[in-house]
Structure formats: structure tokens, C-alpha cells
Design an enzyme around this catalytic site. Structure first.
Site, PDB file in Angstrom:
ATOM      1  CG  HIS A   1      12.403   8.960   1.601  1.00 10.29           C
ATOM      2  ND1 HIS A   1      11.084   9.178   1.334  1.00 10.29           N
ATOM      3  CD2 HIS A   1      13.004  10.182   1.487  1.00 10.29           C
ATOM      4  CE1 HIS A   1      10.879  10.463   1.054  1.00 10.29           C
ATOM      5  NE2 HIS A   1      12.035  11.087   1.129  1.00 10.29           N
TER       6      HIS A   1
ATOM      7  CD  GLU B   1      -3.547  12.518  -5.594  1.00 12.47           C
ATOM      8  OE1 GLU B   1      -4.520  13.211  -5.280  1.00 12.47           O
ATOM      9  OE2 GLU B   1      -2.813  11.947  -4.764  1.00 12.47           O
TER      10      GLU B   1
ATOM     11  N   PRO C   1       0.818  -1.215   0.000  1.00 12.01           N
ATOM     12  CG  PRO C   1      -0.111  -1.115   2.144  1.00 12.01           C
ATOM     13  CD  PRO C   1       0.704  -1.990   1.241  1.00 12.01           C
ATOM     14  CG  ASP C   2      -0.712   4.943  -1.805  1.00 17.01           C
ATOM     15  OD1 ASP C   2      -1.482   4.618  -0.894  1.00 17.01           O
ATOM     16  OD2 ASP C   2      -1.089   5.595  -2.800  1.00 17.01           O
ATOM     17  CG  PHE C   3       2.962   6.921   3.353  1.00 16.34           C
ATOM     18  CD1 PHE C   3       3.100   5.655   3.883  1.00 16.34           C
ATOM     19  CD2 PHE C   3       3.997   7.826   3.545  1.00 16.34           C
ATOM     20  CE1 PHE C   3       4.237   5.287   4.580  1.00 16.34           C
ATOM     21  CE2 PHE C   3       5.142   7.482   4.237  1.00 16.34           C
ATOM     22  CZ  PHE C   3       5.262   6.209   4.757  1.00 16.34           C
ATOM     23  NE  ARG C   4       1.171  12.090   2.610  1.00 20.03           N
ATOM     24  CZ  ARG C   4       2.421  11.630   2.618  1.00 20.03           C
ATOM     25  NH1 ARG C   4       2.825  10.794   1.672  1.00 20.03           N
ATOM     26  NH2 ARG C   4       3.276  11.989   3.560  1.00 20.03           N
TER      27      ARG C   4
ATOM     28  CB  CYS D   1      22.269   0.269  17.426  1.00 19.82           C
ATOM     29  SG  CYS D   1      21.904   0.994  19.031  1.00 19.82           S
TER      30      CYS D   1
ATOM     31  CB  THR E   1       5.458  10.606  -5.755  1.00 15.89           C
ATOM     32  OG1 THR E   1       5.622  11.488  -4.639  1.00 15.89           O
ATOM     33  CG2 THR E   1       5.885  11.312  -7.030  1.00 15.89           C
ATOM     34  CB  SER E   2       1.111  12.524  -2.741  1.00 15.58           C
ATOM     35  OG  SER E   2       2.043  12.377  -1.685  1.00 15.58           O
TER      36      SER E   2
ATOM     37  CB  CYS F   1      24.491   0.056  23.496  1.00 16.20           C
ATOM     38  SG  CYS F   1      23.306   0.591  22.250  1.00 16.20           S
TER      39      CYS F   1
ATOM     40  CD  GLN G   1       8.902  10.530  -2.650  1.00 15.08           C
ATOM     41  OE1 GLN G   1       8.494  11.210  -1.733  1.00 15.08           O
ATOM     42  NE2 GLN G   1       8.221  10.395  -3.758  1.00 15.08           N
ATOM     43  CG  ASN G   2       8.636   3.618  -3.690  1.00 12.87           C
ATOM     44  OD1 ASN G   2       8.024   4.474  -3.038  1.00 12.87           O
ATOM     45  ND2 ASN G   2       8.258   3.210  -4.874  1.00 12.87           N
ATOM     46  CB  ILE G   3      11.626   1.847   2.077  1.00 15.43           C
ATOM     47  CG1 ILE G   3      10.117   1.655   2.316  1.00 15.43           C
ATOM     48  CG2 ILE G   3      12.032   3.264   2.450  1.00 15.43           C
ATOM     49  CD1 ILE G   3       9.685   1.855   3.752  1.00 15.43           C
ATOM     50  CG  ASP G   4       9.347  -0.980  -2.939  1.00 11.77           C
ATOM     51  OD1 ASP G   4      10.355  -0.778  -3.638  1.00 11.77           O
ATOM     52  OD2 ASP G   4       8.229  -0.519  -3.226  1.00 11.77           O
TER      53      ASP G   4
HETATM   54  P1  CNA Z   1       1.914   8.790  -1.142  1.00 14.66           P
HETATM   55  O1  CNA Z   1       1.907  10.095  -0.460  1.00 14.66           O
HETATM   56  O2  CNA Z   1       1.117   7.693  -0.568  1.00 14.66           O
HETATM   57  O3  CNA Z   1       1.398   9.066  -2.634  1.00 14.66           O
HETATM   58  C1  CNA Z   1       1.190   8.063  -3.585  1.00 14.66           C
HETATM   59  C2  CNA Z   1       0.672   8.707  -4.848  1.00 14.66           C
HETATM   60  O4  CNA Z   1       0.611   7.721  -5.859  1.00 14.66           O
HETATM   61  C3  CNA Z   1      -0.733   9.300  -4.710  1.00 14.66           C
HETATM   62  O5  CNA Z   1      -0.775  10.534  -5.371  1.00 14.66           O
HETATM   63  C4  CNA Z   1      -1.630   8.259  -5.399  1.00 14.66           C
HETATM   64  O6  CNA Z   1      -2.758   8.837  -5.998  1.00 14.66           O
HETATM   65  C5  CNA Z   1      -0.699   7.720  -6.454  1.00 14.66           C
HETATM   66  N1  CNA Z   1      -0.932   6.329  -6.833  1.00 14.66           N
HETATM   67  C6  CNA Z   1      -1.181   5.274  -6.019  1.00 14.66           C
HETATM   68  N2  CNA Z   1      -1.240   4.132  -6.731  1.00 14.66           N
HETATM   69  C7  CNA Z   1      -1.026   4.495  -8.043  1.00 14.66           C
HETATM   70  C8  CNA Z   1      -0.943   3.774  -9.246  1.00 14.66           C
HETATM   71  N3  CNA Z   1      -1.071   2.459  -9.293  1.00 14.66           N
HETATM   72  N4  CNA Z   1      -0.716   4.459 -10.395  1.00 14.66           N
HETATM   73  C9  CNA Z   1      -0.578   5.815 -10.370  1.00 14.66           C
HETATM   74  N5  CNA Z   1      -0.637   6.545  -9.243  1.00 14.66           N
HETATM   75  C10 CNA Z   1      -0.837   5.888  -8.092  1.00 14.66           C
HETATM   76  O7  CNA Z   1       3.377   8.246  -1.369  1.00 14.66           O
HETATM   77  P2  CNA Z   1       4.718   9.044  -1.716  1.00 14.66           P
HETATM   78  O8  CNA Z   1       5.634   8.068  -2.288  1.00 14.66           O
HETATM   79  O9  CNA Z   1       4.449  10.283  -2.481  1.00 14.66           O
HETATM   80  O10 CNA Z   1       5.197   9.482  -0.260  1.00 14.66           O
HETATM   81  C11 CNA Z   1       6.505   9.394   0.096  1.00 14.66           C
HETATM   82  C12 CNA Z   1       6.725   8.386   1.187  1.00 14.66           C
HETATM   83  C13 CNA Z   1       5.957   7.120   0.967  1.00 14.66           C
HETATM   84  C14 CNA Z   1       8.138   7.931   1.240  1.00 14.66           C
HETATM   85  O11 CNA Z   1       8.729   8.342   2.421  1.00 14.66           O
HETATM   86  C15 CNA Z   1       8.122   6.403   1.152  1.00 14.66           C
HETATM   87  O12 CNA Z   1       9.104   5.826   1.964  1.00 14.66           O
HETATM   88  C16 CNA Z   1       6.786   6.030   1.583  1.00 14.66           C
HETATM   89  N6  CNA Z   1       6.233   4.709   1.200  1.00 14.66           N
HETATM   90  C17 CNA Z   1       6.928   3.840   0.454  1.00 14.66           C
HETATM   91  C18 CNA Z   1       6.372   2.617   0.111  1.00 14.66           C
HETATM   92  C19 CNA Z   1       7.182   1.648  -0.720  1.00 14.66           C
HETATM   93  O13 CNA Z   1       8.385   1.581  -0.570  1.00 14.66           O
HETATM   94  N7  CNA Z   1       6.544   0.915  -1.612  1.00 14.66           N
HETATM   95  C20 CNA Z   1       5.094   2.282   0.539  1.00 14.66           C
HETATM   96  C21 CNA Z   1       4.391   3.213   1.318  1.00 14.66           C
HETATM   97  C22 CNA Z   1       4.973   4.426   1.638  1.00 14.66           C
END
Ligand code: CNA
Length: 362
Positions: free
Chosen positions: A126, A229, A33-36, A134, A203-204, A165, A106-109
């Protein structure tokens, strides 16, 4: 939609390289899942963790007080069970065609790497789960050790702690309140001088300083947004030349591949890698060719560990040692038991992975 891709396709056909700026949206189709995103995003699902506010799960001060919420989530997000998306494999094709300047993620996966993008082409802004330290004395903990600690729920609730520690150990992902890796700033200083094509996807654009990068790209640069979006600088300071593709990342990956004539290559790449990934998950049943050219059934890890422990317990050496140094033998036995537990966990995880793969469809 394909006509919207024309400026991008033309630039790539002229040999112009692309810099990618990625967020969680490129991995949602992999099951992360994403964050937002409303309803499906992590923040919408965190109620069960009883956090004071959703971002606390990735806040370093909150982690220092109570790391349990982060580790609960960590079990779900930990790399190894997810297979990259078509978008990730498109990055690999860009690399193979010498059209990839850099991937800022920004992904950590770590799915970019799993898809075959060279580490030297990736800036994990990130951080990632690739290493752990630690939070107090900075002592390193190897990923394999961290996994064992995480799964050993009877010890410290499964929260990995430092062997030096006793401080909490955390994967090297950047939390709110922590600085980004120096490499991010150094590379950006170099890259930002000359970018022809910037592709921002999934990314948002809300987390800074990363969110500010597209605005820093030169006016001559072709900026492309692939997202559900319209976000960030594409919304606030839209440029005439910007290409905005309000679509899913995978749909656009396939469309770009089609327009570039790479469709079949992308399909074959994904299929080949998926076979390898599935093969790895079945490694416990692997058959190894021995030195003589014959075939030998490789015993399962768990069986190996159990056999080893049983042999130890049955041996004369064990009985002799019990009489002489009971304490040492008991600690050796405990170590063996730990090994068996770890092996059992590993087999269970592999079973889970197989289940996930069965559900996986690209
Ligand atoms: P966010 O804020 O959750 O935004 C995600 C954006 O992607 C939103 O605008 C969504 O509308 C859009 N979106 C979601 N799915 C799709 C899709 N299939 N196709 C097109 N658009 C889509 O996440 P951000 O990455 O902007 O925020 C940064 C954070 C999220 C970083 O610090 C990451 O470490 C963190 N994060 C990473 C993961 C991962 O590694 N996969 C997962 C969740 C959060």
C-alpha cells in the site's frame, strides 16, 4: 502456546524460508493505531475530523475535494517518531539467518526498514511515506519539502501543493480508489510459485487484493496466523496444517525467538537500535570530532539559522542593496525568515520526539 509453535520451529530449523504478510497490528505496540480495533483503532477515533464515513480519510476522491482530514491524520502518523516493535526486529533476525523470503506489508509506517530489513526484501503493497507526488501532474515533492509545507500552517492551511500546477501533493500511500504498485503483482507472481512458510500477522485481512494472498499459498505451505482474532481464509477455509496463534504479535515474536534460541540476540538487537534511535533524536546536541582530532560543539540548527539571518540584516551589503533593489532584498529576507521558521519547527519536533522516547518502553 510454545507447543503450538513446533511445526513452525521445525520448518525453520530445516532451513525453510518464510514469507510474511503484515498489517497494522504489528505496529500498534509502537504507538500507531490500527484501522479497525474497536475503541483504539483509527476509524473509531475519526469523529473529530467530521468525515462522511471513516474510510474517506484514505479515499482519493474525497482527498481531491478536501485533503484536510488526511493531513490532520498525517501529522500523527508521519514516520520518524516511532520505534519498531520486537516483531519488526524478529523480521531482521529472519533476514540475518537467511530465513526470510519476503515481507509483504500493508503498512505505510516504514518500520520494517527502520528495523533493518533490506528494501529489496520488502513489498510495500500500500505504498509508503517515502516519496510524494502531485495528484494531478505527478510532479515529485521530496519528503523534506513536504514536511516543511505540512508544518507551514499559514500557507494553504498546511496542505502541500504542487509548485508546477498547484494541485494537491500526496504521499505515495495507496488510497482506496488507487491501484497497487506494479512491483506487488510482479513479485507475487514469482514468490507465490514456491512458499514453504507463510506468516500472517496483525491484519484483519479485509483489504483486497492483499487479503487474498494467504488463500493463494500452495496447500503444502505451512500457514501461521499471529493475530488478536481469527481472520480471513484462516476462518473461512481453515486448513488442517494451519497454526493459529491468537496472541499479540510481540508476544509471539519473543516466543519464536526463544524457541529458535535467538532470545538474547533479539534483546541485544533491540537495545542497540534503541540506543542509536535515541542518539539520533539528540543530534542537535551532538558533539563532532573535527579534522584535527579535537572536539567541537556543533551549533544547534536554529541558532545557526538565526545567526545567519542576523548577519545578513546587519551587513553593509544588505544596506547597500536595500537602496538599490529593495524588492530582491525583501524576498531574500523572506527566504531567510522561512529558513528560521523551518529550523524552529525542526527543533520543536525533536523535542517532541524526545518526550515520546521517554514514554517508550519495550
Ligand atoms: P486493521 O483492519 O486495522 O486490522 C488490524 C488487525 O490486527 C485486527 O485484526 C486486530 O485485531 C489485530 N491487532 C491489532 N493489534 C494487534 C497486536 N498487537 N497483536 C496482534 N494482533 C493485533 O488493519 P489492516 O492492516 O488489516 O488493514 C489494512 C490497512 C491498514 C492498510 O491499508 C494499511 O495501510 C492501514 N494502516 C496501516 C498502519 C501502519 O502503517 N502502521 C496503521 C493503520 C492502518
Amino acid at each position: 502456546m510454545d507447543s503450538k509453535l513446533k511445526p513452525l520451529v521445525e520448518a525453520l530449523q530445516q532451513g525453510k524460508k518464510a514469507v510474511f504478510f503484515l498489517g497494522a497490528g504489528v505496529s500498534t505496540s509502537c504507538g500507531i493505531p490500527d484501522f479497525r480495533s474497536p475503541k483504539t483503532g483509527l476509524y473509531a477515533q475519526l469523529e473529530r475530523l467530521n468525515l462522511p464515513y471513516p474510510e474517506a480519510v484514505f479515499d482519493i476522491d474525497y482527498f481531491r475535494d478536501d485533503p484536510r482530514a488526511f493531513y490532520a491524520l498525517c501529522h500523527e502518523l508521519y514516520p520518524g517518531k516511532f520505534f519498531p516493535s520486537p516483531f519488526h526486529f524478529l523480521l531482521r533476525l529472519f533476514q540475518e539467518k537467511d530465513l526470510l523470503q519476503r515481507v509483504y506489508t500493508q503498512n505505510i509506517d516504514t518500520l520494517e526498514q527502520l528495523a533493518g530489513v533490506d528494501a529489496s526484501n520488502i513489498i510495500a503493497a500500500h505504498g509508503s511515506f517515502a516519496d510524494n507526488h502531485c495528484i494531478d501532474c505527478k510532479e515529485r515533492m521530496l519528503p523534506e519539502q513536504l514536511k516543511i509545507h505540512m508544518h507551514e500552517k499559514t500557507v494553504n492551511d498546511g496542505i502541500p501543493t504542487c509548485t508546477k500546477c498547484s494541485g494537491y501533493v500526496k504521499p505515495d500511500i495507496v488510497f482506496f480508489g488507487e491501484g497497487l504498485p506494479i512491483e506487488f503483482f510482479d513479485r507475487w507472481d514469482e514468490d507465490s510459485e514456491a512458499i514453504d512458510v507463510a506468516i500472517v500477522a496483525g491484519t484483519s485481512l479485509t483489504v483486497y487484493p492483499f487479503a487474498g494472498l494467504p488463500a493463494e499459498c500452495d496447500k503444502k505451505c505451512l500457514r501461521v496466523l499471529i493475530n488478536n482474532e481469527v481472520v480471513g481464509d484462516f476462518k473461512l477455509n481453515k486448513r488442517k496444517s494451519d497454526v493459529i496463534l491468537k496472541k499479540s504479535c510481540d508476544e509471539m515474536a519473543l516466543a519464536i525467538a526463544r524457541q529458535m534460541g535467538w532470545e538474547q540476540e533479539l534483546e541485544e538487537l533491540i537495545k542497540g537500535e534503541k540506543d542509536k534511535f535515541e542518539g539520533k533524536s539528540k543530534k542537535t546536541e551532538a558533539v563532532e570530532v573535527d579534522e584535527k582530532g579535537g572536539k567541537e560543539e556543533k551549533p544547534k540548527k536554529m541558532e545557526e539559522a538565526v545567526t545567519e539571518s542576523t548577519e545578513l540584516l546587519d551587513s553593509q551589503a544588505f544596506e547597500d542593496a536595500v537602496e538599490e533593489q529593495p524588492a530582491d532584498v525583501m524576498s531574500a529576507t523572506a527566504k531567510k525568515a522561512e529558513k528560521v521558521a523551518a529550523a524552529i519547527k525542526e527543533v520543536e519536533e525533536e523535542k517532541e520526539l524526545e518526550e515520546d522516547l521517554k514514554k517508550l518502553s519495550i
